[in-house]
Design a protein around this motif. Structure first.
Motif, PDB file in Angstrom:
ATOM      1  N   ILE A 287       0.831  -1.212   0.000  1.00 24.36           N
ATOM      2  CA  ILE A 287       0.000   0.000   0.000  1.00 24.36           C
ATOM      3  C   ILE A 287       0.864   1.261   0.000  1.00 24.36           C
ATOM      4  O   ILE A 287       0.580   2.226  -0.726  1.00 24.36           O
ATOM      5  N   SER A 288       1.931   1.266   0.801  1.00 24.03           N
ATOM      6  CA  SER A 288       2.743   2.479   0.953  1.00 24.03           C
ATOM      7  C   SER A 288       3.477   2.840  -0.329  1.00 24.03           C
ATOM      8  O   SER A 288       3.561   4.027  -0.693  1.00 24.03           O
ATOM      9  N   TRP A 289       4.020   1.863  -1.010  1.00 23.42           N
ATOM     10  CA  TRP A 289       4.824   2.139  -2.197  1.00 23.42           C
ATOM     11  C   TRP A 289       4.025   2.910  -3.253  1.00 23.42           C
ATOM     12  O   TRP A 289       4.405   4.015  -3.665  1.00 23.42           O
ATOM     13  N   PRO A 290       2.904   2.386  -3.711  1.00 18.04           N
ATOM     14  CA  PRO A 290       2.148   3.169  -4.705  1.00 18.04           C
ATOM     15  C   PRO A 290       1.531   4.444  -4.122  1.00 18.04           C
ATOM     16  O   PRO A 290       1.338   5.425  -4.839  1.00 18.04           O
ATOM     17  N   LEU A 291       1.216   4.425  -2.809  1.00 19.96           N
ATOM     18  CA  LEU A 291       0.645   5.622  -2.203  1.00 19.96           C
ATOM     19  C   LEU A 291       1.633   6.788  -2.253  1.00 19.96           C
ATOM     20  O   LEU A 291       1.272   7.911  -2.626  1.00 19.96           O
ATOM     21  N   PHE A 292       2.891   6.536  -1.913  1.00 16.85           N
ATOM     22  CA  PHE A 292       3.900   7.588  -1.977  1.00 16.85           C
ATOM     23  C   PHE A 292       4.132   8.052  -3.411  1.00 16.85           C
ATOM     24  O   PHE A 292       4.332   9.240  -3.670  1.00 16.85           O
ATOM     25  N   GLY A 293       4.107   7.110  -4.345  1.00 18.33           N
ATOM     26  CA  GLY A 293       4.384   7.475  -5.725  1.00 18.33           C
ATOM     27  C   GLY A 293       3.260   8.247  -6.385  1.00 18.33           C
ATOM     28  O   GLY A 293       3.506   9.154  -7.192  1.00 18.33           O
ATOM     29  N   VAL A 294       2.011   7.900  -6.077  1.00 20.66           N
ATOM     30  CA  VAL A 294       0.865   8.530  -6.748  1.00 20.66           C
ATOM     31  C   VAL A 294       0.385   9.760  -5.989  1.00 20.66           C
ATOM     32  O   VAL A 294       0.249  10.856  -6.554  1.00 20.66           O
ATOM     33  N   LEU A 295       0.125   9.614  -4.681  1.00 19.22           N
ATOM     34  CA  LEU A 295      -0.487  10.691  -3.918  1.00 19.22           C
ATOM     35  C   LEU A 295       0.526  11.776  -3.531  1.00 19.22           C
ATOM     36  O   LEU A 295       0.175  12.958  -3.507  1.00 19.22           O
ATOM     37  N   TYR A 296       1.771  11.375  -3.262  1.00 21.24           N
ATOM     38  CA  TYR A 296       2.769  12.339  -2.817  1.00 21.24           C
ATOM     39  C   TYR A 296       3.818  12.643  -3.884  1.00 21.24           C
ATOM     40  O   TYR A 296       4.771  13.380  -3.612  1.00 21.24           O
ATOM     41  N   ALA A 297       3.683  12.065  -5.058  1.00 25.75           N
ATOM     42  CA  ALA A 297       4.585  12.328  -6.190  1.00 25.75           C
ATOM     43  C   ALA A 297       6.045  12.061  -5.848  1.00 25.75           C
ATOM     44  O   ALA A 297       6.954  12.775  -6.282  1.00 25.75           O
ATOM     45  N   VAL A 298       6.301  11.027  -5.073  1.00 24.08           N
ATOM     46  CA  VAL A 298       7.668  10.629  -4.739  1.00 24.08           C
ATOM     47  C   VAL A 298       8.184   9.731  -5.857  1.00 24.08           C
ATOM     48  O   VAL A 298       7.445   8.880  -6.366  1.00 24.08           O
ATOM     49  N   PRO A 299       9.429   9.891  -6.296  1.00 22.81           N
ATOM     50  CA  PRO A 299       9.986   8.991  -7.310  1.00 22.81           C
ATOM     51  C   PRO A 299       9.824   7.526  -6.909  1.00 22.81           C
ATOM     52  O   PRO A 299       9.901   7.172  -5.728  1.00 22.81           O
ATOM     53  N   VAL A 300       9.617   6.684  -7.917  1.00 25.17           N
ATOM     54  CA  VAL A 300       9.265   5.287  -7.651  1.00 25.17           C
ATOM     55  C   VAL A 300      10.348   4.585  -6.835  1.00 25.17           C
ATOM     56  O   VAL A 300      10.061   3.885  -5.856  1.00 25.17           O
ATOM     57  N   VAL A 301      11.603   4.757  -7.242  1.00 26.53           N
ATOM     58  CA  VAL A 301      12.692   4.068  -6.537  1.00 26.53           C
ATOM     59  C   VAL A 301      12.800   4.567  -5.097  1.00 26.53           C
ATOM     60  O   VAL A 301      12.957   3.780  -4.150  1.00 26.53           O
ATOM     61  N   LEU A 302      12.711   5.873  -4.897  1.00 27.85           N
ATOM     62  CA  LEU A 302      12.804   6.421  -3.550  1.00 27.85           C
ATOM     63  C   LEU A 302      11.632   5.967  -2.679  1.00 27.85           C
ATOM     64  O   LEU A 302      11.794   5.640  -1.497  1.00 27.85           O
ATOM     65  N   ALA A 303      10.427   5.955  -3.274  1.00 27.13           N
ATOM     66  CA  ALA A 303       9.257   5.471  -2.532  1.00 27.13           C
ATOM     67  C   ALA A 303       9.421   4.011  -2.144  1.00 27.13           C
ATOM     68  O   ALA A 303       9.052   3.595  -1.033  1.00 27.13           O
TER      69      ALA A 303
END
Length: 657
Positions: A287-303
């Motif tokens: 849940i956290s990985w895609p949440l950081f990438g989509v909702l918070y616009a964090v780069p995929v690798v960093l998320a």
């Protein structure tokens, strides 16, 4: 998992045997889990849905009992595969409808239900799929030469595609697409899969066994020794209330294995902690990985890195609480830093971050003393503050509210974990006090019984031996005109009775549990000639032959072995004198570096002396049973029985090393 004979078997014998055991464990487990899942899930749904109308109150205990039955089947399969699984512990069922409904209060049954529905089904689906796929690839590759020719010819094979891609079409299709090359490639592939098949199947079976033991095992408490002692699992409907197979020594050993008092656990707390935290970590990572990438616009690798670090801290807290708390604080700070540029969503505490933080605190609070959890809460709650003050110049009300909510919620979780742990520790201390009281009562009853036995021995045996000693000592004064031979007999009787009285006093002191027992020297092999001579004084005809490769009989012979040899010879001579009076007795003794061999043979009773034979006392034969136990305890053997001429023979072999 295997006997010593199986270990010594050749590799080509052990591999097929182990492969068959692994197949027999992995393949049926999938179908059992499918049946359990299909049966238990609908029953649980109906039970919960109809609980309000009391139908579920009757159906839910049945669901739990069936889950316990499936769990018992899983434990039996695991033991049959070779794992020494402790006996599970269920609550005793009470009679009547109220007792049936109280089945719902058994936490072990609920854990069985969770395992059979949420853990066993996906786990065994995975192991079954890999096992079947690996086996099919093995068989298909090895037999491709027989069935591959029937495939359509217009389809390009894997070998042809690889060769065309690597050579840019330089290899003619007549070679790259030939059936012989394709069959050879598939044969080599099948051979590789065949070679690795035993290891893969054993790994799958070990994975299933590891998870099953963690979920269905016990914590090493009072009921954990049933498997070793051959006791089966007690089902939840059992009314067994007898003594448990544990002992005082086992309990004391278990209590000293831990550096701090543990909570009173009804199931494998360690195993379930690993299972639940791993499951929660995987779910929160997903849940956290895609949440950081989509909702918070964090780069995929960093998320991905931040989510993995935070989930890993939850799993690490099971075994290393300090590592878990440090990883949790670092992940909280990193999350606040990488999501600071996004306005709108909750910050600096995203929902998934707060959930992992709460799980870590709860786990540490339940499994470690409360200062650990308090320090972890303080550090993690303060971790986002550098990002709040450095990355955002204007601290909005949303950030402040997020900090307050996160601190309040995590403090509530922390308090809940500490209270639950303290309550369980209190119960554990109460149970330990009750066990100590029961052990003390048992020891007191044992001491009272030993004192009673000592009193009986003193009143009966010691009194009679004292009378014999006095009569034998005063015989020459009370019976004037006694010849020298008769006086010698009475003197020998007096000496034997006094020696017996001395040993009896030491035995009585030991039975009474006194620390003032006399430490008299125990007989050794050097006392054997004196034993032979004292027995001859009773009129017995004894031929003694000793062979020893040592300077003296008792040189380098362990004290326990020498004492046992002396007692064996003493009992054999006593039996020969009592049961075959007047018979010739032959005593042979061979003392060597390998061991001690004693052979005592007496002939039939002399007719002239049989009239004075002493009748057999009640309990005759207990002496031979006693020496057999003593000899076998040292690793030796005793053979006793009648001879062809009507006599009796006792042969004992004792190891020296």
């Amino acid at each position: 998992m295997s006997s010593s004979s199986a270990t010594r078997a050749p590799l080509w014998v052990r591999l097929p045997r182990q492969l068959g055991r692994d197949y027999a464990y992995v393949l049926p487990g999938f179908f059992i889990s499918v049946f359990a899942f299909v049966l238990l899930i609908p029953m649980l749904s109906v039970s919960l849905g109809t609980f309000i109308v009391w139908v579920g109150a009757l159906l839910l205990p049945l669901t739990l009992v069936l889950a316990g039955a499936f769990a018992r089947l899983s434990r039996s399969r695991l033991r049959h595969w070779g794992v020494d699984l402790p006996r599970a512990r269920y609550r005793t069922k009470q009679p009547g409808m109220f007792g049936w409904m109280k089945t719902m209060a058994d936490p072990r049954l609920w854990l069985d239900l969770v395992f059979e529905t949420l853990i066993a089904f996906p786990l065994r689906t995975l192991t079954f799929s890999v096992a079947v796929s690996w086996t099919a690839t093995t068989l298909g590759g090895l037999t491709y030469f027989f069935w591959g020719m029937f495939l359509p010819e217009d389809n390009n094979g894997l070998v042809e595609l690889v060769l065309d891609a690597t050579s840019n079409g330089a290899i003619p299709s007549s070679i790259s697409g030939s059936f012989a090359l394709e069959a050879a490639f598939n044969f080599v592939t099948g051979l590789v899969f065949l070679i690795s098949l035993p290891a893969v199947l054993h790994g799958l079976a070990s994975l299933d066994a590891l998870v099953t033991k963690a979920a269905l095992g016990n914590d090493g408490g009072p009921a954990s020794h049933g498997a070793q002692s051959g006791q089966p699992d007690l089902p939840p409907w059992s009314s067994y209330q007898g003594p448990r197979p544990d002992s005082v020594a086992n309990r004391s050993t278990q209590e000293t294995e831990h550096s701090e008092p543990h909570v009173a656990r009804f199931a494998s707390a360690d195993g379930w902690a690993w299972l639940t935290t791993t499951f929660a970590a995987v779910v929160l990572l997903a849940i956290s990985w895609p949440l950081f990438g989509v909702l918070y616009a964090v780069p995929v690798v960093l998320a991905m890195v931040v989510a993995i670090v935070h989930s890993a801290s939850l799993v690490a807290a099971v075994r290393w609480p300090v590592v878990g708390m440090v990883g949790n604080a670092v992940a909280v700070l990193a999350t606040a830093a990488v999501t600071a540029s996004t306005l709108g969503p909750p910050w600096p505490w995203p929902v998934t971050t707060l959930m992992v933080h709460g799980f870590v605190l709860l786990l540490v609070a339940l499994r470690r003393p409360w200062p650990y959890a308090v320090v972890g809460w303080l550090v993690a709650s303060a971790a986002p503050l550098p990002a709040v003050f450095l990355l955002r110049t204007d601290v909005s009300g949303g950030a402040l509210s997020s900090l307050i909510v996160a601190a309040s919620v995590s403090a509530g979780v922390l308090a809940l974990g500490i209270l639950v742990r303290q309550q369980l520790l209190g119960r554990s201390a109460l149970q330990a006090a009750r066990r100590a009281s029961a052990e003390e009562s048992a020891q007191r009853r044992e001491l009272q019984e030993r004192n009673r036995i000592a009193q009986e021995l003193h009143d009966v045996v010691a009194h009679s031996m004292s009378v014999i000693s006095v009569q034998a000592t005063t015989a020459e004064y009370r019976l004037p005109g006694m010849d020298e031979r008769t006086a010698g007999e009475f003197t020998s009787i007096a000496q034997s009775s006094r020696r017996a009285l001395t040993e009896m006093r030491g035995l009585l002191t030991i039975l009474r549990g006194s620390a003032d027992a006399q430490l008299v020297p125990q007989p050794t092999l050097a006392d054997v000639p004196a034993l032979i001579e004292s027995t001859r004084q009773s009129g017995a005809r004894i031929e003694f032959d000793v062979r020893s490769g040592r300077d003296s009989l008792d040189t380098d012979v362990p004290a326990a072995t020498a004492l046992t040899a002396y007692r064996v010879l003493q009992e054999a001579l006593s039996n020969a004198v009592r049961h075959s009076p007047g018979s010739a007795i032959t005593v042979g003794m061979d003392v060597s570096d390998r061991g001690i061999v004693m052979d005592v043979v007496n002939g039939p009773a002399d007719d002239a002396a049989s009239g004075s034979a002493v009748p057999a006392a009640p309990g005759a034969g207990l002496g031979l049973a006693g020496i057999r136990e003593r000899v076998e305890a040292l690793g030796g053997s005793v053979h006793a029985g009648p001879t062809d001429d009507g006599g009796f023979r006792v042969r004992a072999e004792l190891p020296v090393g």
